[in-house]
Design a protein around this motif. Structure first.
Motif, PDB file in Angstrom:
ATOM      1  N   THR A 125      -2.440  -1.195  -4.192  1.00  0.00           N
ATOM      2  CA  THR A 125      -3.770  -1.078  -3.567  1.00  0.00           C
ATOM      3  C   THR A 125      -4.431  -2.452  -3.479  1.00  0.00           C
ATOM      4  O   THR A 125      -5.038  -2.794  -2.466  1.00  0.00           O
ATOM      5  CB  THR A 125      -4.665  -0.128  -4.392  1.00  0.00           C
ATOM      6  N   LEU A 126      -4.262  -3.227  -4.546  1.00  0.00           N
ATOM      7  CA  LEU A 126      -4.869  -4.568  -4.594  1.00  0.00           C
ATOM      8  C   LEU A 126      -4.283  -5.471  -3.501  1.00  0.00           C
ATOM      9  O   LEU A 126      -5.015  -6.179  -2.798  1.00  0.00           O
ATOM     10  CB  LEU A 126      -4.611  -5.171  -5.973  1.00  0.00           C
ATOM     11  N   ILE A 127      -2.953  -5.409  -3.338  1.00  0.00           N
ATOM     12  CA  ILE A 127      -2.274  -6.217  -2.312  1.00  0.00           C
ATOM     13  C   ILE A 127      -2.779  -5.809  -0.932  1.00  0.00           C
ATOM     14  O   ILE A 127      -3.083  -6.658  -0.088  1.00  0.00           O
ATOM     15  CB  ILE A 127      -0.732  -6.063  -2.425  1.00  0.00           C
ATOM     16  N   LEU A 128      -2.892  -4.505  -0.715  1.00  0.00           N
ATOM     17  CA  LEU A 128      -3.360  -3.989   0.575  1.00  0.00           C
ATOM     18  C   LEU A 128      -4.755  -4.499   0.890  1.00  0.00           C
ATOM     19  O   LEU A 128      -5.020  -5.014   1.985  1.00  0.00           O
ATOM     20  CB  LEU A 128      -3.345  -2.457   0.538  1.00  0.00           C
ATOM     21  N   TRP A 129      -5.647  -4.418  -0.102  1.00  0.00           N
ATOM     22  CA  TRP A 129      -7.025  -4.857   0.104  1.00  0.00           C
ATOM     23  C   TRP A 129      -7.112  -6.362   0.336  1.00  0.00           C
ATOM     24  O   TRP A 129      -7.905  -6.825   1.148  1.00  0.00           O
ATOM     25  CB  TRP A 129      -7.911  -4.458  -1.076  1.00  0.00           C
ATOM     26  N   ARG A 130      -6.260  -7.120  -0.373  1.00  0.00           N
ATOM     27  CA  ARG A 130      -6.261  -8.575  -0.182  1.00  0.00           C
ATOM     28  C   ARG A 130      -5.806  -8.925   1.223  1.00  0.00           C
ATOM     29  O   ARG A 130      -6.369  -9.803   1.867  1.00  0.00           O
ATOM     30  CB  ARG A 130      -5.351  -9.239  -1.209  1.00  0.00           C
ATOM     31  N   THR A 131      -4.769  -8.217   1.720  1.00  0.00           N
ATOM     32  CA  THR A 131      -4.265  -8.455   3.066  1.00  0.00           C
ATOM     33  C   THR A 131      -5.363  -8.159   4.095  1.00  0.00           C
ATOM     34  O   THR A 131      -5.580  -8.937   5.024  1.00  0.00           O
ATOM     35  CB  THR A 131      -3.027  -7.564   3.332  1.00  0.00           C
ATOM     36  N   ILE A 132      -6.032  -7.035   3.882  1.00  0.00           N
ATOM     37  CA  ILE A 132      -7.114  -6.648   4.798  1.00  0.00           C
ATOM     38  C   ILE A 132      -8.216  -7.712   4.791  1.00  0.00           C
ATOM     39  O   ILE A 132      -8.726  -8.109   5.833  1.00  0.00           O
ATOM     40  CB  ILE A 132      -7.675  -5.251   4.433  1.00  0.00           C
ATOM     41  N   ALA A 133      -8.538  -8.204   3.592  1.00  0.00           N
ATOM     42  CA  ALA A 133      -9.611  -9.200   3.472  1.00  0.00           C
ATOM     43  C   ALA A 133      -9.240 -10.500   4.194  1.00  0.00           C
ATOM     44  O   ALA A 133     -10.066 -11.075   4.919  1.00  0.00           O
ATOM     45  CB  ALA A 133      -9.884  -9.478   2.001  1.00  0.00           C
ATOM     46  N   VAL A 134      -7.985 -10.939   4.034  1.00  0.00           N
ATOM     47  CA  VAL A 134      -7.541 -12.178   4.692  1.00  0.00           C
ATOM     48  C   VAL A 134      -7.559 -11.991   6.210  1.00  0.00           C
ATOM     49  O   VAL A 134      -8.046 -12.850   6.956  1.00  0.00           O
ATOM     50  CB  VAL A 134      -6.119 -12.582   4.191  1.00  0.00           C
ATOM     51  N   ALA A 135      -7.042 -10.838   6.675  1.00  0.00           N
ATOM     52  CA  ALA A 135      -7.004 -10.563   8.117  1.00  0.00           C
ATOM     53  C   ALA A 135      -8.419 -10.534   8.690  1.00  0.00           C
ATOM     54  O   ALA A 135      -8.674 -11.104   9.761  1.00  0.00           O
ATOM     55  CB  ALA A 135      -6.303  -9.237   8.364  1.00  0.00           C
TER      56      ALA A 135
END
Lengths: 170, 153
Positions: B44-54
């Motif tokens: 979940t953390l990786i997913l949220w980080r990816t979304i934040a960077v995008a």
């Protein structure tokens, strides 16, 4: 050992073996139901596993685990009190105590447990920790994050109420 | 138990019972659950980080695009305003377009006005942020404009 990522699992198992029984009974005496106690015990140790790296060693490990377990119990009480039938739940718990009355158990013990169960939440927690687990007032105050005087006062009131309950139901 | 309570006769007896062997399997079971939850949380953390960077990158892209668009339209607007100000009833547009002098003066006036309206520091920041393509595009606007560029007529 539990802080070391390589030895974390081994350390966790050792920790659980050391604390699972005292923690189970601490939780069980507060929530009464075995199923709830089992869930809360697991949740407690899952949190221990998760936050083990954040444990700074400012307090004793047992105090830290007690705090997590007690907080989980309080969370459980809050969740139950939000339910419309919270009064019925309390009654059921007291009934459950009666249901545990086997031939060997004494009526006075059952009455004593009922008396504890009738205490307000905070007093019940303090009374259990002091009476059954024999924790010092300092440790209890650390676990509950409150003043030693408050803990002492609450324990005193709880003892008075239990005595009153026992004499009323003699 | 200490005598401070007066419950010595009760001691620590309890009516609560636990099934035999309950404590044996619970350690492994809890460890598996803890690891499972840990993995789930990491995903979940990786997913949220990816979304934040995008989201940050797209935000920066749109901000850059918006600023360059604004700058282009502002320059166009200033140039058009000044060209219309230079027009006199006796002169034909063709005459004006062929005149280097007029074109140069128009650019100078436009630049002056732009300089007045935009602080020097901000202008240099804007120009330094512009890509080569954008600068070429801006130069093209001046060149190809009927009233400003060096038309063969």
């Amino acid at each position: 050992m539990i802080k070391n990522p390589v030895l974390k699992d081994k350390g966790f198992l050792l920790l659980m073996d050391r604390f699972k029984e005292p923690m189970y009974w601490h939780i069980r005496r507060l929530v009464i139901s075995h199923v709830d106690a089992q869930d809360i015990l697991q949740e407690t140790f899952i949190n221990v596993y998760r936050f083990s790296a954040k444990f700074k060693g400012e307090s004793k490990l047992s105090t830290w685990i007690y705090r997590i377990a007690t907080n989980e119990c309080i969370k459980h009480f809050r969740k139950n009190s939000k339910k419309k039938n919270s009064g019925i739940i309390t009654e059921k718990l007291i009934e459950e105590l009666s249901g545990n009355d086997s031939e060997n158990s004494e009526a006075i013990v059952m009455k004593f447990e009922k008396a504890i169960q009738s205490l307000p939440e905070k007093q019940r927690i303090i009374f259990n920790m002091r009476y059954y687990d024999e924790l010092s007032y300092d440790v209890i105050s650390e676990v509950l994050n409150s003043k030693v005087v408050t803990v002492k006062t609450n324990f005193h009131y709880a003892s008075q109420k239990v005595k009153q309950y026992l004499s009323d139901h003699a | 138990m200490k005598t401070e309570n007066g419950f010595e006769e009760i001691g620590k007896k309890t009516t609560l019972k636990v099934t035999e062997g309950f404590f044996e399997g619970i350690s492994i079971d809890t460890l598996l659950k803890a690891k499972q939850r840990d993995q789930k949380r990491r995903k979940t953390l990786i997913l949220w980080r990816t979304i934040a960077v995008a989201a940050t990158l797209s935000g920066l892209f749109f901000l850059g695009y918006y600023r360059s668009e604004n700058l282009n339209s502002e320059i166009k607007h200033i140039v058009q305003e000044d060209v219309s100000g230079l027009k006199s009833p006796g002169l034909q547009p063709e005459t004006l377009a062929s005149s280097h002098l007029v074109a140069e003066s128009t650019i100078t006036v436009a630049a002056k006005k732009f300089r007045l309206e935009t602080p020097v520091a901000e202008l240099s920041t804007v120009l330094s942020e512009m890509t080569n393509d954008e600068l070429i595009q801006m130069a093209e606007i001046y060149k190809n404009d009927l009233f400003l560029g060096e038309s063969p007529q």
